[in-house]
Design an enzyme around this catalytic site. Structure first.
Site, mmCIF file in Angstrom:
data_model
loop_
_atom_site.group_PDB
_atom_site.id
_atom_site.type_symbol
_atom_site.label_atom_id
_atom_site.label_comp_id
_atom_site.label_asym_id
_atom_site.label_seq_id
_atom_site.Cartn_x
_atom_site.Cartn_y
_atom_site.Cartn_z
ATOM 1 N N THR B 159 0.804 -1.223 0.000
ATOM 2 C CA THR B 159 0.000 0.000 0.000
ATOM 3 C C THR B 159 0.835 1.270 0.000
ATOM 4 O OG1 THR B 159 -1.682 -1.204 1.201
ATOM 5 C CG2 THR B 159 -1.882 1.176 1.234
ATOM 6 N N TRP B 191 0.892 2.462 6.230
ATOM 7 C CA TRP B 191 0.053 1.514 6.951
ATOM 8 C C TRP B 191 0.585 0.103 6.884
ATOM 9 C CZ3 TRP B 191 -4.749 3.790 4.149
ATOM 10 C CH2 TRP B 191 -5.008 5.068 4.678
ATOM 11 N N SER B 193 1.821 -3.077 8.592
ATOM 12 C CA SER B 193 1.839 -3.776 9.886
ATOM 13 C C SER B 193 3.226 -4.353 10.107
ATOM 14 C CB SER B 193 0.802 -4.891 9.888
ATOM 15 O OG SER B 193 -0.486 -4.359 9.776
ATOM 16 N N GLU B 404 -6.545 -6.109 3.710
ATOM 17 C CA GLU B 404 -6.442 -7.352 2.945
ATOM 18 C C GLU B 404 -7.474 -7.423 1.835
ATOM 19 O OE1 GLU B 404 -5.653 -11.181 3.987
ATOM 20 O OE2 GLU B 404 -4.301 -10.743 5.642
ATOM 21 N N ASN B 407 -13.915 -5.137 1.677
ATOM 22 C CA ASN B 407 -15.059 -6.011 1.351
ATOM 23 C C ASN B 407 -15.773 -5.534 0.090
ATOM 24 O OD1 ASN B 407 -14.278 -7.280 3.647
ATOM 25 N ND2 ASN B 407 -16.247 -7.158 4.684
#
Lengths: 240, 573
Positions: B159, B191, B193, B404, B407
């Site tokens: 990202t 962003w 992780s 991920e 939706n």
């Protein structure tokens, strides 16, 4: 260890089918102490032993994952298992201790299901070995073991010769968590299988359980206004 | 979008792929997969208690949340436990778990602490998954052992500020150095992780490449294994977030980072496929973890409802609460069934599980949100209080509908994947529709007649309508995302129905004590899913819904133009 205990309908004992079993917490402490002694190089090999039906191999495997070198599963099932008590287990342990030429037998001080607190003591007696029970500290000093014991009055320190029987109390150590790599390694360790008869042990129990009942439900109390009332009531129900 | 659709599997056994072709292929769904042999089952049974014990007794989720990091001692214990290399092969220092075994363990993590779950997942489910999937033997040998023990942590870097869902538009650039031995990496990722903790980064960057077909230079994405020690890699401070606060999220900057050419992961120019493969491969883990999360909050809700007395009765005797508890239970049952069906299919060697995986991610993240929200509602004021722990779970869950693959994007993915071979399949569709119950004969097991009929009826209508949509597609109206969303929702409901039918059938045929309860869960779910599918399909046919879509477009255009609400205040000022 939160399990709902139910008495069997025939009052012969407690329902154990389908109840999740795990290693007795005092035995975990015993295993931890043995593994620690090996890590400090005071002893060469730790053998984990359990007596019971097939499921006990899971518990032996947990001990192997904590660091024991090999296991012995003494198969006892059915009626023999239901009647099995400290004396029978002590006989098995005594036979194994002689067979394996052990220098130490370390057990938990008692099992939290029956709270007998007898197996270690009986094992020592059958072997005629010294015993260090309720151990909260164990130090090996040459051919002797210094044991600090938890007693009602406080702590007692004794020195006993090996071979000896020790039983673990709560403050002896904090058992390690089994790590996944150790569980993996444990799969390669051996668990030998045998029956009490192979050790020349007779499993006949000298104790017969007549009946098992739940504790009576607590009755409601009665409030009284004065001391005289209290004495009168106590006399009436035969307490005094 | 076209790059998302490169999954042409002519002979697919996937239920979802065939569903869109108008065929019921039951091979992957009936019977419910049971893929572990005795040794794997026994091994897994030994792993569950120590992991559960650790999360019950040692890990402190409230502490991790308030510290905004996983406690150091907990991280150490997790590393010792082997939790950082669950799927790394044993000969490279990992635990070597199959997908099903991995799912069972992440379920435990999900039940207790999603912040820890993301720290572990960002590391192994996506961070170094690329090395596991497409790494060369040399790359595996070099990197996996230290990653497995947690000595080094990994992060997945895709990202960028201007590229989220539109992953193909990333701008981080990799250029070949003059000596030809390194790629020079320049760019910034956001962003990420584990961005502040990781030593090993899977980085996606664009490279101008010669397109063989057109002879022109085109930007293609390549995946790289980048070590922080290469130099030029820096990161920003930990982001302040709504939830999963214990998980480190940071910006990562690459300034003239020299990456040896041996560190290209997969094919040069094949990075997008690698990214999609990694995300696909890890998705089932989310459904497994969230089924654990739901189990945990349901226990709390039930405990409250069974003990709280209001108006003279325990509140679980009231219909409003009963409906909530029942819905929560069904949502958890479906999610859990999906997670283990997919992991089972993957372990059996299936390679085209991408639609099911996407469906499970959408379903699990939305179900978990709804279940946790209802748990707070059942608990009333107590649910809102920090001490109960449920508000933390709620905050932790919000991101799962976003990262991920949002939706919204995944729904388009599910629907559009179905349309791929649309034209070819119209004919086979017509055949299947002529004999719908004939297809039902393929459904084995003790499914009730009613459930069978429900499934088939949904099937017929879905496919009948699907036929119309296909034709609409051919008329280029399929760009309408309003339509695609409803197609995807119906597909999700259909897959959910099949999954619980399979699981409940298995329980019935195995004579489980809970089989009757599961049968009721299954039937209730199917009745409501059927109604939803019917409504979606009806909407797609109706002219008033078409008008509604048009209106929504207009409303959206108006507020965008106005920078906010358009209608003047009722008071006039």
């Amino acid at each position: 260890y939160i399990v709902t205990i139910r008495v069997k309908p025939d009052h012969s004992g407690v329902v154990t089918d389908g109840v999740k079993h795990s290693m007795n917490p005092f035995c975990e402490i015993a295993v931890e102490e043995a593994v620690k002694l090996k890590e400090k190089k005071f002893i060469k090999e730790v053998v984990a032993v359990s007596c019971g039906p097939t499921q006990v191999t899971e518990t032996i495997r947990t001990a192997l994952a904590m660091g024991c070198d090999r296991g012995i599963h003494v198969e006892v099932s059915g009626k023999d298992y239901e009647a099995m008590g400290p004396l029978q287990i002590a006989k098995i342990f005594a036979a194994l201790a002689k067979k394996e030429e052990a220098s130490l037998v370390i057990l938990g001080k008692q099992a939290i299901d029956d709270d007998c607190n007898q197996t270690g003591q009986m094992t020592a007696a059958l072997l005629d070995w010294p015993q260090g029970t309720f151990a909260s500290e164990v130090t090996i000093d040459g051919e002797k073991v210094k044991v600090v014991r938890e007693i009602d009055g406080g702590l007692e320190t004794i020195k006993i010769s090996m071979p000896a029987v020790l039983t673990a109390d709560l403050r002896l150590n904090t058992p390690r968590y089994a790590t996944l790599p150790n569980i993996m390694k444990a799969k390669k360790k051996k668990i030998a299988n045998m029956k009490p008869a192979d050790l020349g042990v007779d499993m006949v129990s000298r104790v017969e359980v007549l009946r098992v009942d739940e504790p009576p439900t607590r009755l409601a109390g009665v409030k009284v206004e004065t001391v005289d009332d209290l004495v009168a009531k106590l006399k009436a129900n035969g307490t005094i | 979008m076209t790059e998302l659709l490169q999954y042409a599997f002519p002979e697919s056994q996937s239920f979802a792929v065939n569903m869109f072709k108008g065929q019921i292929n039951p091979s992957q769904v009936f019977p419910f997969p049971s893929v572990m042999n005795e040794e794997q089952t026994q091994f897994l049974q030994e792993l569950v208690p120590p992991v559960s014990k650790f999360f019950e007794e040692v890990n402190d989720p409230a502490k991790n949340d308030s510290l905004e990091k996983v406690e150091d001692s907990t991280m150490e214990s997790l590393k010792e436990m082997g939790a950082f290399g669950l799927q790394v092969p044993q000969d490279l220092g990992g635990v070597g778990l199959t997908n099903t075994q991995y799912a069972r363990l992440v379920e435990i993590v999900g039940q207790h602490d999603l912040g820890v779950g993301i720290t572990l997942g960002a590391h192994q489910s996506i961070g170094f998954k690329g090395i596991l999937l497409v790494g060369s033997p040399a790359q595996k040998e070099k990197y996996l052992p230290k990653l497995a023990t947690g000595e080094t942590l990994a992060a997945f870097c895709l990202t960028e500020p201007a590229s989220g869902s539109d992953a193909a538009s990333i701008k981080t650039l990799a250029t070949l150095s003059p000596c030809g031995k390194h790629y020079i990496l320049n760019g910034g990722k956001i962003w990420i992780s584990n961005g502040g903790l990781a030593e090993i980064f899977t980085v996606f960057a664009k490279m101008p490449m010669m397109d063989e077909k057109t002879g022109q230079m085109k930007d293609k994405i390549t995946a790289f294994i980048v070590e922080r020690s290469f130099g030029g890699v820096t990161h920003g401070p930990p982001e302040k977030k709504m939830g999963i606060k214990a998980s480190n999220t940071a910006e990562v900057y690459f300034e003239n980072v020299p990456v040896p050419i041996e560190n290209v992961l997969g094919e040069v120019g094949g990075g997008f496929k690698v990214a999609m493969a990694i995300l696909n491969n890890g998705r089932f883990g989310m459904a497994a973890a969230l089924s654990g999360t739901m189990k945990g909050v349901i226990t709390q809700a039930v405990d409250h409802a069974a003990n709280r007395v209001q108006f003279g009765s325990k509140i679980h005797t009231y219909g409003a609460i009963q409906e909530k508890l029942a819905r929560m239970t069904m949502l958890q049952y479906v999610t859990e069934s999906m997670a283990y069906m997919i992991s089972g299919n993957m372990d059996s060697g299936s390679k085209d599980y991408h639609i099911e995986a996407a469906i499970s991610k959408i379903f699990a993240s939305e179900a978990a949100w709804e279940v946790t929200d209802e748990c707070i509602q059942v608990m009333g004021g107590m649910g809102f209080m920090k001490g109960s722990g449920v508000e933390r779970v709620m905050r932790d869950l919000r991101i799962f509908r976003i990262f991920e693959g949002t939706n919204d994007i995944l729904r388009l993915f599910v629907a559009l994947n179905g349309f791929q071979d649309a034209g070819k399949h119209l004919k086979s569709l017509q055949k299947a529709l002529k004999n719908p119950l004939g297809n039902a004969g393929l459904l084995a097991g003790e499914i009730t007649k009613r459930a069978k009929r429900t499934l088939c009826a949904s099937w017929v209508v879905f496919n009948g309508q699907y036929g119309c949509i296909v034709m609409l597609f051919l008329l280029s109206i399929a760009d309408e995302q309003f339509v695609l969303k409803r197609v995807a929702d119906s597909a999700i409901d259909l897959y959910a129905m099949v999954v619980v039918l399979s699981r409940a059938s298995r329980s019935l045929s195995q004579g489980h004590a809970s089989a009757q309860h599961e049968k009721i869960l299954c039937e209730t779910w199917c009745i409501e899913a059927y109604d939803r599918i019917m409504k979606n399909v009806k909407d797609l046919k109706s002219s008033s819904t078409t008008q509604v879509f048009k209106n929504m477009k207009a409303i959206s255009a108006a507020v965008v133009e106005n920078g906010g609400i358009v209608a003047p205040h009722p008071l006039g000022f």
